[in-house]
Write an enzyme that holds these catalytic residues in place. Structure first.
Site, PDB file in Angstrom:
ATOM      1  N   GLU A 109       0.817  -1.214   0.000  1.00 32.55           N
ATOM      2  CA  GLU A 109       0.000   0.000   0.000  1.00 32.55           C
ATOM      3  C   GLU A 109       0.852   1.265   0.000  1.00 32.55           C
ATOM      4  OE1 GLU A 109       1.807  -0.008   2.864  1.00 32.55           O
ATOM      5  OE2 GLU A 109       0.279  -1.118   3.949  1.00 32.55           O
TER       6      GLU A 109
ATOM      7  N   HIS B  36       6.247   1.310  11.500  1.00 35.56           N
ATOM      8  CA  HIS B  36       6.245   0.066  10.720  1.00 35.56           C
ATOM      9  C   HIS B  36       7.575  -0.182  10.017  1.00 35.56           C
ATOM     10  CE1 HIS B  36       2.095  -0.675  11.529  1.00 35.56           C
ATOM     11  NE2 HIS B  36       1.674   0.415  10.902  1.00 35.56           N
TER      12      HIS B  36
ATOM     13  N   HIS C 236      -2.318   0.156  15.086  1.00 39.70           N
ATOM     14  CA  HIS C 236      -1.580  -0.893  14.392  1.00 39.70           C
ATOM     15  C   HIS C 236      -0.279  -1.207  15.124  1.00 39.70           C
ATOM     16  CE1 HIS C 236      -4.084   1.144  11.308  1.00 39.70           C
ATOM     17  NE2 HIS C 236      -4.325  -0.099  10.936  1.00 39.70           N
TER      18      HIS C 236
ATOM     19  N   TYR D   9      -6.415   8.394  10.971  1.00 35.02           N
ATOM     20  CA  TYR D   9      -6.865   8.645   9.603  1.00 35.02           C
ATOM     21  C   TYR D   9      -8.308   9.132   9.514  1.00 35.02           C
ATOM     22  CZ  TYR D   9      -2.585   6.109   9.341  1.00 35.02           C
ATOM     23  OH  TYR D   9      -1.284   5.722   9.553  1.00 35.02           O
TER      24      TYR D   9
END
Length: 343
Positions: A118, A160, A198, A324
């Site tokens: 992504e 990440h 996440h 988001y």
């Protein structure tokens, strides 16, 4: 609380993200920052300071040199190879394939260093990633010089990114860089608290075999949530790092009762660890209306979270990560900071 922020974040704005089988405008976009800046202004925070240039020395000490070379030169190689669009990986090493050799072809290199398709790379991505890391570095220096806390309004985010892979919108792991800077500055132990929805798989990966940096994360259960392949409760560290990794995965629909209890557990572990500094990966995508998450926190819960973190009474650097629900990202982010300051 001092705030650090670079306008260079705007240089990273991919036009496409693969989501649900369609190309959409990326959820991680420059407008997120505008909503945060607006809330900072309206609530009386000082004008954000430009962080100045990125110091690559501590980054080189933490991250793979081949990966850094790819981030720096990959776009030029891509264009030289005749590619017309943004850099989006079309292939990745998978189980039972050769994963130890970097391909020569730029399309292969892209897949080799990518952990999630992504995330696209554009002409300005490397400079934006450096500016994001520079904001984190400036916040760390401010706290190391005596400020009680500082906020790095990092974009793109970082948690990440591993030492040798990008993905999840992340390229350089800002929280890990800050933690290492505290260690290099003399702190015996540092804790990283990741409250992004996440799992901070990159941060975990970097410190998993080290006992000097505690990583504690509250996140969506990996059976159900990106990044899927790390974040289980039985991942507790390895070797010298055994016991220095705490994952607190929660199921879909978790609200303050479950999330707040997990935060209490993380704070207790951090207190027992005895760090001299704290780094908070400040994601606010645990919010109930976030489009790519499944927790149910209200805006007021982020104020409570900030107050709870403040009770650790540690020199603290906040590094912006996810969130988001665009219209609420500023409210929720600054709620954490205000809760911390008033806690």
């Amino acid at each position: 609380m001092q705030v650090f922020f670079s306008e260079d974040h705007r240089l990273h704005f991919p036009q496409a993200e693969l989501s649900g089988g369609q190309f959409v405008t990326p959820y991680e976009r420059p407008s997120r920052v505008e909503y945060i800046l607006r809330q900072l202004r309206e609530r009386g925070f000082d004008q954000p300071a430009d962080p100045g240039p990125c110091d690559m020395a501590p980054i080189r000490g933490l991250m793979d040199p081949g990966f850094l070379r790819f981030l720096e030169t990959g776009w030029d190689e891509w264009i030289a190879a005749g590619m017309k669009g943004e850099m989006i990986s079309a292939t990745n090493p998978v189980r039972r394939t050769q994963m130890a050799r970097e391909p020569r072809n730029i399309d292969g290199k892209l897949g080799y260093y990518c952990l999630a398709q992504e995330t696209a790379i554009t002409a300005g991505t490397w400079r934006a990633a450096q500016s994001s890391a520079a904001s984190a570095q400036a916040a760390q220096r401010a706290v190391a010089e005596g400020a009680g806390a500082a906020f790095a309004l990092c974009r793109p985010p970082g948690h990440h990114a591993t030492a040798d892979m990008f993905g999840g919108y992340c390229f350089l792991n800002n929280a890990a860089i800050v933690a290492q800077m505290f260690r290099d500055g003399g702190a015996d132990r540092v804790a990283i608290l990741d409250i992004d929805f996440h799992h901070g798989n990159g941060t975990q990966d970097i410190f998993y075999e080290r006992g000097d940096v505690l990583f504690a994360s509250i996140h969506g259960a990996p059976e159900d949530a990106f990044p899927y392949f790390l974040g289980y409760a039985d991942e507790t560290g390895a070797g010298a790092g055994e016991g220095a990794n705490l994952n607190l995965p929660l199921l879909p629909g978790a609200g303050w009762d479950q999330w707040g209890s997990a935060l209490d557990t993380a704070i207790a572990r951090i207190r027992d660890f005895g760090p001299q500094a704290l780094v908070v990966s400040l994601g606010v995508d645990a919010f109930k209306d976030d489009p790519i998450s499944f927790f149910k926190l209200e805006s007021g819960d982020f104020t409570r979270a900030g107050a709870a973190i403040a009770r650790l009474n540690l020199p603290t650097v906040f590094c912006m990560e996810g969130g988001y629900a665009i219209e609420a990202v500023g409210i929720n982010t600054v709620n954490v900071l205000e809760g911390f300051l008033n806690g």
